[in-house]
Design a protein around this motif. Structure first.
Motif, PDB file in Angstrom:
ATOM      1  N   GLU A 293     125.552  71.732 -57.125  1.00 48.52           N
ATOM      2  CA  GLU A 293     126.263  71.007 -58.187  1.00 48.52           C
ATOM      3  C   GLU A 293     127.744  70.854 -57.844  1.00 48.52           C
ATOM      4  O   GLU A 293     128.341  69.802 -58.096  1.00 48.52           O
ATOM      5  CB  GLU A 293     126.109  71.749 -59.517  1.00 48.52           C
ATOM      6  CG  GLU A 293     124.769  71.528 -60.196  1.00 48.52           C
ATOM      7  CD  GLU A 293     124.556  70.078 -60.593  1.00 48.52           C
ATOM      8  OE1 GLU A 293     125.529  69.406 -60.996  1.00 48.52           O
ATOM      9  OE2 GLU A 293     123.409  69.606 -60.482  1.00 48.52           O
ATOM     10  N   ARG A 294     128.321  71.880 -57.250  1.00 46.54           N
ATOM     11  CA  ARG A 294     129.736  71.807 -56.865  1.00 46.54           C
ATOM     12  C   ARG A 294     129.958  70.744 -55.800  1.00 46.54           C
ATOM     13  O   ARG A 294     130.911  69.953 -55.882  1.00 46.54           O
ATOM     14  CB  ARG A 294     130.209  73.164 -56.340  1.00 46.54           C
ATOM     15  CG  ARG A 294     131.713  73.235 -56.077  1.00 46.54           C
ATOM     16  CD  ARG A 294     132.097  74.459 -55.294  1.00 46.54           C
ATOM     17  NE  ARG A 294     131.627  74.413 -53.924  1.00 46.54           N
ATOM     18  CZ  ARG A 294     132.210  73.691 -52.954  1.00 46.54           C
ATOM     19  NH1 ARG A 294     133.275  72.953 -53.221  1.00 46.54           N
ATOM     20  NH2 ARG A 294     131.722  73.695 -51.735  1.00 46.54           N
ATOM     21  N   ILE A 296     128.107  68.068 -55.190  1.00 46.75           N
ATOM     22  CA  ILE A 296     127.891  66.743 -55.768  1.00 46.75           C
ATOM     23  C   ILE A 296     129.097  66.327 -56.610  1.00 46.75           C
ATOM     24  O   ILE A 296     129.563  65.180 -56.528  1.00 46.75           O
ATOM     25  CB  ILE A 296     126.593  66.724 -56.604  1.00 46.75           C
ATOM     26  CG1 ILE A 296     125.374  66.876 -55.688  1.00 46.75           C
ATOM     27  CG2 ILE A 296     126.493  65.422 -57.403  1.00 46.75           C
ATOM     28  CD1 ILE A 296     124.058  67.018 -56.431  1.00 46.75           C
ATOM     29  N   LYS A 297     129.594  67.242 -57.410  1.00 48.58           N
ATOM     30  CA  LYS A 297     130.751  66.949 -58.261  1.00 48.58           C
ATOM     31  C   LYS A 297     131.978  66.612 -57.411  1.00 48.58           C
ATOM     32  O   LYS A 297     132.726  65.678 -57.723  1.00 48.58           O
ATOM     33  CB  LYS A 297     131.046  68.144 -59.170  1.00 48.58           C
ATOM     34  CG  LYS A 297     132.104  67.894 -60.239  1.00 48.58           C
ATOM     35  CD  LYS A 297     132.170  69.078 -61.203  1.00 48.58           C
ATOM     36  CE  LYS A 297     133.087  68.777 -62.379  1.00 48.58           C
ATOM     37  NZ  LYS A 297     134.499  68.614 -61.996  1.00 48.58           N
ATOM     38  N   GLU A 298     132.181  67.346 -56.351  1.00 54.95           N
ATOM     39  CA  GLU A 298     133.307  67.099 -55.457  1.00 54.95           C
ATOM     40  C   GLU A 298     133.214  65.707 -54.838  1.00 54.95           C
ATOM     41  O   GLU A 298     134.212  64.978 -54.751  1.00 54.95           O
ATOM     42  CB  GLU A 298     133.344  68.162 -54.366  1.00 54.95           C
ATOM     43  CG  GLU A 298     134.493  68.026 -53.384  1.00 54.95           C
ATOM     44  CD  GLU A 298     134.469  69.117 -52.337  1.00 54.95           C
ATOM     45  OE1 GLU A 298     135.257  70.063 -52.468  1.00 54.95           O
ATOM     46  OE2 GLU A 298     133.653  69.023 -51.391  1.00 54.95           O
ATOM     47  N   GLU A 300     131.536  63.103 -56.094  1.00 46.27           N
ATOM     48  CA  GLU A 300     131.699  62.128 -57.177  1.00 46.27           C
ATOM     49  C   GLU A 300     133.168  61.898 -57.503  1.00 46.27           C
ATOM     50  O   GLU A 300     133.578  60.765 -57.799  1.00 46.27           O
ATOM     51  CB  GLU A 300     130.946  62.605 -58.410  1.00 46.27           C
ATOM     52  CG  GLU A 300     130.957  61.615 -59.563  1.00 46.27           C
ATOM     53  CD  GLU A 300     130.117  62.083 -60.732  1.00 46.27           C
ATOM     54  OE1 GLU A 300     129.724  61.234 -61.558  1.00 46.27           O
ATOM     55  OE2 GLU A 300     129.864  63.304 -60.839  1.00 46.27           O
ATOM     56  N   GLU A 301     133.952  62.952 -57.436  1.00 51.11           N
ATOM     57  CA  GLU A 301     135.372  62.847 -57.771  1.00 51.11           C
ATOM     58  C   GLU A 301     136.201  62.250 -56.633  1.00 51.11           C
ATOM     59  O   GLU A 301     137.350  61.872 -56.850  1.00 51.11           O
ATOM     60  CB  GLU A 301     135.925  64.242 -58.122  1.00 51.11           C
ATOM     61  CG  GLU A 301     135.353  64.801 -59.419  1.00 51.11           C
ATOM     62  CD  GLU A 301     135.782  66.237 -59.663  1.00 51.11           C
ATOM     63  OE1 GLU A 301     136.347  66.856 -58.719  1.00 51.11           O
ATOM     64  OE2 GLU A 301     135.560  66.746 -60.781  1.00 51.11           O
ATOM     65  N   LYS A 305     132.526  54.819 -57.710  1.00 47.83           N
ATOM     66  CA  LYS A 305     131.275  54.974 -58.459  1.00 47.83           C
ATOM     67  C   LYS A 305     130.104  54.279 -57.768  1.00 47.83           C
ATOM     68  O   LYS A 305     128.994  54.830 -57.703  1.00 47.83           O
ATOM     69  CB  LYS A 305     131.446  54.412 -59.880  1.00 47.83           C
ATOM     70  CG  LYS A 305     130.201  54.574 -60.747  1.00 47.83           C
ATOM     71  CD  LYS A 305     130.433  54.058 -62.161  1.00 47.83           C
ATOM     72  CE  LYS A 305     129.171  54.219 -63.005  1.00 47.83           C
ATOM     73  NZ  LYS A 305     129.369  53.729 -64.391  1.00 47.83           N
ATOM     74  N   ARG A 319     120.329  60.733 -61.734  1.00 44.57           N
ATOM     75  CA  ARG A 319     121.562  61.077 -62.459  1.00 44.57           C
ATOM     76  C   ARG A 319     121.975  59.910 -63.336  1.00 44.57           C
ATOM     77  O   ARG A 319     121.789  58.769 -62.969  1.00 44.57           O
ATOM     78  CB  ARG A 319     122.689  61.390 -61.475  1.00 44.57           C
ATOM     79  CG  ARG A 319     122.444  62.689 -60.700  1.00 44.57           C
ATOM     80  CD  ARG A 319     123.526  62.900 -59.671  1.00 44.57           C
ATOM     81  NE  ARG A 319     124.820  63.126 -60.261  1.00 44.57           N
ATOM     82  CZ  ARG A 319     125.301  64.301 -60.600  1.00 44.57           C
ATOM     83  NH1 ARG A 319     124.577  65.380 -60.437  1.00 44.57           N
ATOM     84  NH2 ARG A 319     126.506  64.430 -61.115  1.00 44.57           N
TER      85      ARG A 319
END
Length: 319
Positions: A293-294, A296-298, A300-301, A305, A319
């Motif tokens: 999750e970390r 993927i979040k990194e 995405e940020e 998009k 997602r």
């Protein structure tokens, strides 16, 4: 026109990318990255989600990058995939050790005589398995034979064990078999042993989560999924968008676990990650999930998009 095989400097490589619409905010950093990572592996491996495929914006289908795409975005995907490979490989190596341990234990428990794994009658009687059975027996016999000699040996641990005990049991030898060989080994042992090993995995899962049963054919399928992903992860190949050529049938297991159809059998990296829960301890899986999750979040940020959405779709994530 420059031939594709001609040598191109890092500066020229960056110029080519800029002509295709890629922004390069920090050229010094980009040159250092190309020096370390190789243009082909980085750009050809990870450019696809960032290319412009809209006909209105790219009517001639040229290799053009989406507006505002920067070199750092491609490198961010490269880093994500490298970290994903390391994360996945760590769990798959644990599974590999697990299946080797269970196979050696259950086989040796049933056939206690020294060298029992070299006897054809201790394997499946099904004739379709005899060729692969003979290959496994030959591999094990050669491992022992080659380490009896006094010249150089490939695996000193086998030699040390033989010198001390004048024999090498299966629980030592399995550590030096590849996952592919272990997959075949599991396929050619007798059905009762196969059922016992599958049951061992099911019992481990049931102790930590809800009750589960696991058929031998389903463990075969899991091994067929894990094997190519394990090799991809170990050899620095693009992982996030790798798909198995043919989906593996685990529909019945998905139904019993009450999870979405395709979660295990979709032949994507997401399918593999879903399988990790079946083969890992709860502690390891929880740690694995948090780190995933970390990552993927990194990502995405860091990137836009549109490419992020495509990357998640290619990987099989919903997602």
């Amino acid at each position: 026109m420059r031939d594709v095989k001609d040598f191109v400097t890092h500066e020229e490589q960056l110029e080519i990318l800029e002509k295709r619409g890629l922004k390069i905010a920090d050229k010094a950093a980009a040159k250092r990255i190309l020096s370390r990572e190789n243009y082909y592996a980085l750009i050809d491996g990870y450019k696809e989600p960032f290319l412009e495929h809209d006909i209105e914006l790219n009517p001639y289908g040229l290799e053009r990058y989406q507006e505002e795409t920067d070199f750092s975005h491609i490198y961010a995907l490269h880093r994500f995939d490298r970290n994903l490979r390391m994360l996945v490989l760590n769990e798959l190596l644990k599974f590999e050790k697990n299946i080797k341990s269970k196979l050696a234990y259950r086989f040796s428990e049933k056939f206690k005589e020294a060298g029992s794994f070299l006897e054809p009658h201790n394997y499946s009687e099904d004739k379709q398995h005899h060729h692969e059975r003979d290959r496994i027996i030959s591999t094990l016999a050669n491992l022992i034979k080659s380490h009896k000699k006094r010249d150089k040996v490939r695996y000193p641990a086998i030699r040390e064990f033989y010198d001390k005990h004048k024999d090498v049991p299966l629980w030592v030898l399995v550590n030096f078999l590849s996952l592919g060989q272990i997959t075949h080994f599991y396929a050619v042992i007798d059905e009762k042993l196969r059922e016992r090993i599958a049951s061992d995995f099911a019992e481990e899962y049931s102790e930590q989560y809800e009750m589960m049963t696991l058929k031998t054919s389903e463990l075969d399928a899991i091994l067929r999924i894990v094997f190519p992903y394990r090799n991809k992860s170990a050899h620095e190949e693009v992982l996030y968008r790798y798909h198995l050529t043919h989906p593996v049938d685990l529909d019945a297991l998905e139904t019993r676990l009450e999870i979405d159809k395709g979660s295990l059998s979709g032949a994507t990296i997401f399918s593999l990650l879903s399988l990790v829960k079946l083969t890992s301890t709860k502690t390891d899986y929880d740690r694995f999930s948090l780190e995933l999750e970390r990552l993927i979040k990194e990502l995405e940020e860091t990137i836009q998009k549109q490419p992020f959405t495509k990357i998640m779709k290619d990987a099989g994530f919903k997602r």
